[in-house]
Design an enzyme around this catalytic site. Sequence first.
Site, short mmCIF file in Angstrom:
data_model
loop_
_atom_site.label_atom_id
_atom_site.label_comp_id
_atom_site.label_asym_id
_atom_site.label_seq_id
_atom_site.Cartn_x
_atom_site.Cartn_y
_atom_site.Cartn_z
N GLY A 88 0.81 -1.21 0.00
CA GLY A 88 0.00 0.00 0.00
C GLY A 88 0.84 1.26 0.00
NE ARG A 91 8.64 6.46 -0.21
CZ ARG A 91 9.57 7.11 -0.91
NH1 ARG A 91 9.94 8.31 -0.56
NH2 ARG A 91 10.13 6.53 -1.95
N GLY A 124 6.80 7.87 6.44
CA GLY A 124 5.92 8.41 5.42
C GLY A 124 6.45 9.64 4.70
NE ARG A 174 3.82 8.74 -8.41
CZ ARG A 174 4.37 7.62 -7.92
NH1 ARG A 174 5.60 7.30 -8.23
NH2 ARG A 174 3.68 6.85 -7.11
CG ASP A 250 5.37 -3.14 -5.04
OD1 ASP A 250 6.00 -4.19 -5.21
OD2 ASP A 250 5.88 -2.13 -4.52
#
Length: 492
Positions: A88, A91, A124, A174, A250
């Site tokens: 998951g 961060r 994070g 991003r 991932d």
Amino acid sequence: MTVHFPFQNTYAALPDGFFARVAPTPVASPRLVKLNRPLAVRLGLDPDRLESSEGVEILAGKRIPDGAQPIATAYAGHQFGHFVPQLGDGRAILLGEVVDIDGIRRDIQLKGSGPTPFSRRGDGRAALGPVLREYIVSEAMAALGIPTTRSLAATITGEQVIRETPLPGAVLTRVASSHIRVGTFQYFAARGDTEGVRRLADHAIARHYPQAAQAERPYHALLEGVVTRQAELVARWLLVGFIHGVMNTDNTSISGETIDYGPCAFLDHYDPAAVFSSIDEQGRYAYANQPKIALWNLTRLAECLLSLFSDDKDKAIEQAQLILGEFPAKFTAAYQSGLRQKIGLFTQRDGDEALVQDLLDAMAKNHADFTLTFRHLSDAAADTNRDSDVRRHFTDPAAYDEWATRWRQRIGEEPQTPAARAATMRTVNPAFIPRNHRIEAVIQAAIGCNDFAPFEELLTVLSKPYEDQPGFSKYAEPPEPDQRVLQTFCGT
């Protein structure tokens, strides 16, 4: 003055099991390092407002804009071949989605914006160095014409993060056509949640492969689409000498974009076995291994979709294997077509693959610079006197001479004029790539001296990779022996 994001969120409308609702952690005193103004305009955003104090606070995660639905997405993944059932966004926080001026839906995500339920004891946060690296490389890839996530902004948080030493904290904003990964499918499949896999597949089809919805077998068409895009993407990586460095499932986007620029690197001298990533100790993700790993990752995606293919498991496996079996031919077609263009061949004839491979073999044996060998070959295609520019990249120039004799005979069989051939070759053979030593120099100037002028200059050069830029010729040159970067590092 209010910063407006025209959010139209769809992923946050999926069931809660797809994500965790979590807000970015406010930071002390954010400062804008760079705003990608042209990208902001394409996203329908006002760059002047984004550069205001309110805009900078949003880009750093200190303020949540109206209409945002901040979430950290859930996914699993194979990391260096070992399955982790829950990873998951540890961060990163997805603020929401906007539809750009081309009608394409884009995620806007803050990377380094604080801990989430998926942080696994991490802070994070992101350090400035990895944020600058991802900004540089993702924008360079976009300029090279390779599908990629983009960088909208880089901000300094005014706080430190602790890695091996204290470092300036930063946040990258991003932009991606989505953040759905192979690992996202694995998250639900590993739990036996067939309905979750189905909901995710339907969402992916609607967002990325709408034509699949009209197919007789939509989920088969989804897999076919992802296989095609990944085959073409990895071929394009190889054609510019790019090494992702951490091709875990991932980090494999089902949209076909390059995502997660961690310990990535570009080849200097050509070496199929090249590995730069400090965490890739066994060379799993070496330059030449990337097509094989892409297929391995796609096989993991296919496994997740089996329950949607057929109730008969054997039949579902057979159908998936047929689709996966198309990957080698699709990759080879894209890669060989690109290689032919790089040496100025525009028709396909027997012996072409061997001709290109002989050049690559000679480059490897003679430690020839990957980018400049092909760039200077473009000039040599128009003027035999420019052969000297290519020869200087070979420790034994005679190796080039032998190959060039056969090459000139082959290009002489095609109708293009030398000038036309050279001009076309320059459109596929860049002069400038984000060389590892240049990126490191930028990072050191920013961290050590608070000097971002090298960062700005490098971005300027890389925005026009296929153009000759005499004033910036130093950026085209490979590193001196004492400048070589032998390892690149993950931001975490």
